[in-house]
Every structure is written in C-alpha cells, then in structure tokens.
Enzyme design. Structure first.
Site, PDB file in Angstrom:
ATOM      1  N   ARG A  43      28.655  64.948  34.630  1.00  0.00           N
ATOM      2  CA  ARG A  43      27.993  63.715  34.170  1.00  0.00           C
ATOM      3  C   ARG A  43      28.986  62.654  33.676  1.00  0.00           C
ATOM      4  O   ARG A  43      28.631  61.781  32.907  1.00  0.00           O
ATOM      5  CB  ARG A  43      26.960  64.027  33.077  1.00  0.00           C
ATOM      6  CG  ARG A  43      25.828  64.923  33.565  1.00  0.00           C
ATOM      7  CD  ARG A  43      24.796  65.164  32.475  1.00  0.00           C
ATOM      8  NE  ARG A  43      23.702  65.987  32.979  1.00  0.00           N
ATOM      9  CZ  ARG A  43      23.704  67.319  32.942  1.00  0.00           C
ATOM     10  NH1 ARG A  43      24.747  67.974  32.434  1.00  0.00           N
ATOM     11  NH2 ARG A  43      22.671  68.002  33.405  1.00  0.00           N
ATOM     12  N   LYS A  65      32.533  49.332  39.639  1.00  0.00           N
ATOM     13  CA  LYS A  65      31.531  49.617  40.665  1.00  0.00           C
ATOM     14  C   LYS A  65      32.041  50.743  41.558  1.00  0.00           C
ATOM     15  O   LYS A  65      33.166  50.689  42.047  1.00  0.00           O
ATOM     16  CB  LYS A  65      31.270  48.390  41.536  1.00  0.00           C
ATOM     17  CG  LYS A  65      30.167  47.485  41.057  1.00  0.00           C
ATOM     18  CD  LYS A  65      29.885  46.458  42.138  1.00  0.00           C
ATOM     19  CE  LYS A  65      28.759  45.533  41.738  1.00  0.00           C
ATOM     20  NZ  LYS A  65      28.487  44.542  42.801  1.00  0.00           N
ATOM     21  N   GLU A 112      39.035  38.847  50.347  1.00  0.00           N
ATOM     22  CA  GLU A 112      38.491  38.927  48.990  1.00  0.00           C
ATOM     23  C   GLU A 112      39.132  37.881  48.084  1.00  0.00           C
ATOM     24  O   GLU A 112      38.466  37.287  47.238  1.00  0.00           O
ATOM     25  CB  GLU A 112      38.701  40.321  48.400  1.00  0.00           C
ATOM     26  CG  GLU A 112      37.721  41.364  48.889  1.00  0.00           C
ATOM     27  CD  GLU A 112      36.305  41.161  48.353  1.00  0.00           C
ATOM     28  OE1 GLU A 112      36.078  40.242  47.540  1.00  0.00           O
ATOM     29  OE2 GLU A 112      35.415  41.918  48.779  1.00  0.00           O
ATOM     30  N   LYS A 140      38.008  38.416  37.702  1.00  0.00           N
ATOM     31  CA  LYS A 140      37.005  39.468  37.858  1.00  0.00           C
ATOM     32  C   LYS A 140      36.769  40.201  36.549  1.00  0.00           C
ATOM     33  O   LYS A 140      35.622  40.497  36.193  1.00  0.00           O
ATOM     34  CB  LYS A 140      37.412  40.456  38.949  1.00  0.00           C
ATOM     35  CG  LYS A 140      36.358  41.548  39.134  1.00  0.00           C
ATOM     36  CD  LYS A 140      36.419  42.250  40.448  1.00  0.00           C
ATOM     37  CE  LYS A 140      35.205  43.170  40.616  1.00  0.00           C
ATOM     38  NZ  LYS A 140      35.194  43.888  41.894  1.00  0.00           N
ATOM     39  N   GLU A 150      25.658  43.582  36.569  1.00  0.00           N
ATOM     40  CA  GLU A 150      25.213  42.574  37.519  1.00  0.00           C
ATOM     41  C   GLU A 150      23.802  42.074  37.233  1.00  0.00           C
ATOM     42  O   GLU A 150      22.979  41.910  38.129  1.00  0.00           O
ATOM     43  CB  GLU A 150      25.305  43.122  38.960  1.00  0.00           C
ATOM     44  CG  GLU A 150      25.478  42.033  39.997  1.00  0.00           C
ATOM     45  CD  GLU A 150      25.849  42.597  41.364  1.00  0.00           C
ATOM     46  OE1 GLU A 150      24.989  42.589  42.246  1.00  0.00           O
ATOM     47  OE2 GLU A 150      26.995  43.030  41.533  1.00  0.00           O
ATOM     48  N   ARG A 154      27.726  38.397  37.132  1.00  0.00           N
ATOM     49  CA  ARG A 154      28.561  39.248  37.986  1.00  0.00           C
ATOM     50  C   ARG A 154      28.174  39.135  39.453  1.00  0.00           C
ATOM     51  O   ARG A 154      29.015  39.337  40.341  1.00  0.00           O
ATOM     52  CB  ARG A 154      28.481  40.711  37.538  1.00  0.00           C
ATOM     53  CG  ARG A 154      29.360  41.612  38.399  1.00  0.00           C
ATOM     54  CD  ARG A 154      29.548  42.999  37.838  1.00  0.00           C
ATOM     55  NE  ARG A 154      30.448  43.771  38.688  1.00  0.00           N
ATOM     56  CZ  ARG A 154      31.039  44.899  38.356  1.00  0.00           C
ATOM     57  NH1 ARG A 154      30.820  45.419  37.163  1.00  0.00           N
ATOM     58  NH2 ARG A 154      31.839  45.522  39.193  1.00  0.00           N
ATOM     59  N   ASN A 158      29.849  38.448  44.473  1.00  0.00           N
ATOM     60  CA  ASN A 158      29.406  38.805  45.825  1.00  0.00           C
ATOM     61  C   ASN A 158      29.393  37.603  46.762  1.00  0.00           C
ATOM     62  O   ASN A 158      28.812  37.681  47.857  1.00  0.00           O
ATOM     63  CB  ASN A 158      28.000  39.420  45.773  1.00  0.00           C
ATOM     64  CG  ASN A 158      28.017  40.815  45.201  1.00  0.00           C
ATOM     65  OD1 ASN A 158      28.879  41.618  45.517  1.00  0.00           O
ATOM     66  ND2 ASN A 158      27.063  41.103  44.338  1.00  0.00           N
ATOM     67  N   HIS A 161      29.414  37.915  50.559  1.00  0.00           N
ATOM     68  CA  HIS A 161      29.208  39.331  50.881  1.00  0.00           C
ATOM     69  C   HIS A 161      27.867  39.628  51.558  1.00  0.00           C
ATOM     70  O   HIS A 161      27.718  40.683  52.168  1.00  0.00           O
ATOM     71  CB  HIS A 161      29.328  40.183  49.618  1.00  0.00           C
ATOM     72  CG  HIS A 161      30.744  40.374  49.158  1.00  0.00           C
ATOM     73  ND1 HIS A 161      31.594  39.322  48.922  1.00  0.00           N
ATOM     74  CD2 HIS A 161      31.458  41.492  48.906  1.00  0.00           C
ATOM     75  CE1 HIS A 161      32.775  39.786  48.530  1.00  0.00           C
ATOM     76  NE2 HIS A 161      32.714  41.096  48.517  1.00  0.00           N
ATOM     77  N   HIS A 165      28.302  42.229  54.545  1.00  0.00           N
ATOM     78  CA  HIS A 165      27.801  43.596  54.607  1.00  0.00           C
ATOM     79  C   HIS A 165      26.964  43.816  55.868  1.00  0.00           C
ATOM     80  O   HIS A 165      27.030  44.885  56.489  1.00  0.00           O
ATOM     81  CB  HIS A 165      26.977  43.915  53.363  1.00  0.00           C
ATOM     82  CG  HIS A 165      27.808  44.077  52.131  1.00  0.00           C
ATOM     83  ND1 HIS A 165      27.278  44.002  50.859  1.00  0.00           N
ATOM     84  CD2 HIS A 165      29.135  44.303  51.961  1.00  0.00           C
ATOM     85  CE1 HIS A 165      28.239  44.188  49.971  1.00  0.00           C
ATOM     86  NE2 HIS A 165      29.372  44.365  50.616  1.00  0.00           N
ATOM     87  N   HIS A 177      36.185  45.069  55.863  1.00  0.00           N
ATOM     88  CA  HIS A 177      35.451  44.380  54.798  1.00  0.00           C
ATOM     89  C   HIS A 177      35.988  42.976  54.529  1.00  0.00           C
ATOM     90  O   HIS A 177      35.229  42.009  54.494  1.00  0.00           O
ATOM     91  CB  HIS A 177      35.506  45.208  53.506  1.00  0.00           C
ATOM     92  CG  HIS A 177      34.770  44.573  52.361  1.00  0.00           C
ATOM     93  ND1 HIS A 177      33.399  44.429  52.333  1.00  0.00           N
ATOM     94  CD2 HIS A 177      35.220  44.013  51.213  1.00  0.00           C
ATOM     95  CE1 HIS A 177      33.031  43.828  51.210  1.00  0.00           C
ATOM     96  NE2 HIS A 177      34.122  43.557  50.517  1.00  0.00           N
TER      97      HIS A 177
END
Length: 276
Positions: A43, A65, A112, A140, A150, A154, A158, A161, A165, A177
């Site tokens: 966990r 992330k 990026e 960032k 997010e 945040r 993206n 993106h 994606h 990417h």
C-alpha cells in the site's frame, strides 16, 4: 498491468518491506511504472526517480503521476488510465545522460518542453539548455504543489495532450509521446483560433516554437480517421459532462475549456496538414 504484476512478484521474491525503496532508472515510461508499483506494494513504499531522458526530466518524473495504459479491447482502452498519485521521495536529473540519447529521444523531450512556452510568459528560448530544463521543472513543481490531484490548475500541464493521447493510441504508439504532443499543441492552437480565443499570430507562434525552435513535425500522421480521433479525445481523463474538454490558449493564458462541440473539434482537425 502485466508488468506491474511481474514487478510485484519480484518485490515479493526480494522480500521488499515498507523500509525499502524502489528506484526508477530510465525514461518516462519507467518512472511511471516504477512509481505505480511502489504505490501499490504494501500500500505504498518510497520511490526515487533517476530520470535519464529529457522528457522524463522536464515532465514524467516530476509531480507524482504514475500509471500504465489499458490495452484497448472492443475499442475501449486508453493511455495511463490505471495508476495512482504517488510523490517520489526524490528526483535526480543528471544532464550528462542527455548525451546518450538518440536525436528522436531528444525530440520527444522537446515536445514536452514546448508546452511550457505557453504556460508562462517566460522566454525559454533565451535560456541555456540547463537553465531551460531547470525552469521547466520549477514550473511543473509549482503547479503540482498547488493542485496535486488535478482538481484545477494542474490540468493545464496537459496542454496539447488531448489529441496527443488519441494519436498515440491510433498509431499503436508508433508515434512517440513527445512527437504526439508537438502535433497536439499545434492542433490546440487551431482549435482555440476556431473558437475565437486566439488570433492567427498566436497560432503562428505555436508553429515557431514547435516546428521552428524544436524541429518537430506538426503534421497529422497519414491514414488516420479524424472521426475516430475525435471519439478517442472524448475518452480523455479530463472530460467532464457534455461535449469535449480541452486545455486551450486564450488572451488570458492557457485554460481548461469544457463542453467543446465535437463538430468543432473535427473541423479544427481539417485545418491540420497531413504527413505523406
């Protein structure tokens, strides 16, 4: 998901406890997978990312992330749909590693980096490479510190993106990417222009950064179905409520825009050049 299971079985054989640490050494995919495995094992145990790619240094390794793709079955799947927010105990970016990268890997990182040009008013092109990388990390980190999960600001990270994606999925990841993000940034500019949010000069600025400064291809890959791309964009994690959700530029800066008509998103695709 199978990779996560393989890693966790390895952790079990090693006898990893909560007093141990996972080290993700590699690019963005490696740190995403290592972070997710660390978040799930017992966990949650500590993870340290040692990023060896430009994309990882300025983006993937920063912000906590983690996740893996969900393989498409009957047309349903997506990029990084299964994961967790799990902040690393530390991130190491040794710029000497950049000398080992192929030209394509460097281009992926620049895809990026390009988005950061539009998130602040900073003149990143006036900085040295090390200063630019440090500034991207700082931008960032500042955004994530104020919105880890997010819920608001945040999501601006993206930028570019949503289409990116979809392109990755539809090309079966033949398009890397960062390359996809470069195309996605230019598409987002065309969509914002079509919605009356930015003028033609601002669209050109996107081409100047993405294509001019970073030498990225801004054309859509050949042979893709635009309607399928719109459908895939509708599966994006940012989508809330009716219509499509995008991060788009404006005279006020980059913003999250909800409820975009799919027909408008489709029309914006028609303004893009196609490779081939």
């Amino acid at each position: 998901l199978a990779t996560i299971e393989t890693l966790c079985r390895g952790f079990a054989r090693m006898g990893l406890t909560r007093n141990d640490v996972v080290i993700g050494l590699g690019g963005g995919m490696v740190t995403d997978v290592a972070g997710f495995a660390a978040s799930a094992w017992h966990r949650g145990i500590p993870v340290v990312h040692v990023s060896t790619t430009l994309l990882g240094m300025v983006d993937a390794a920063i912000g906590g992330k983690t996740g893996v793709n969900l393989e498409a079955v009957d047309g349903v799947g997506g990029k990084n749909l299964v994961g967790a927010y799990w902040q690393p105990s530390g991130v190491v970016c040794d710029l000497d590693a950049l000398a080992t990268l192929s030209p394509r890997e460097l281009r992926c990182g620049r895809g990026e980096m390009a988005k950061y040009h539009f998130l602040t008013g900073d003149d990143l092109l006036a900085m040295s490479e090390s200063e630019r990388i440090a500034r991207c990390v700082q931008i960032k980190a500042e955004v994530v510190a104020g919105d880890e999960r997010e819920g608001g600001r945040r999501a601006l990270l993206n930028y570019g993106h949503t289409l990116a994606h979809a392109l990755e999925i539809e090309t079966h990841y033949a398009l890397a990417h960062g390359e996809a993000v470069g195309v996605g940034l230019v598409y987002a500019a065309h969509l914002a222009n079509r919605l009356g949010r930015i003028d033609d000069a601002r669209v050109q600025q996107h081409y100047d950064v993405v294509q001019g400064a970073y030498e990225l291809d801004t054309r859509l890959p050949a042979g893709l179905d635009p309607q399928q791309l719109v459908r895939l964009m509708g599966l994006d994690k940012k989508v809330l409520g009716g219509g499509l959700t995008f991060v788009l530029d404006s005279v006020r800066g980059v913003e999250v825009v909800k409820g975009v008509d799919p027909a408008v998103a489709l029309a914006a695709l028609s303004t893009m050049s196609v490779a081939g």
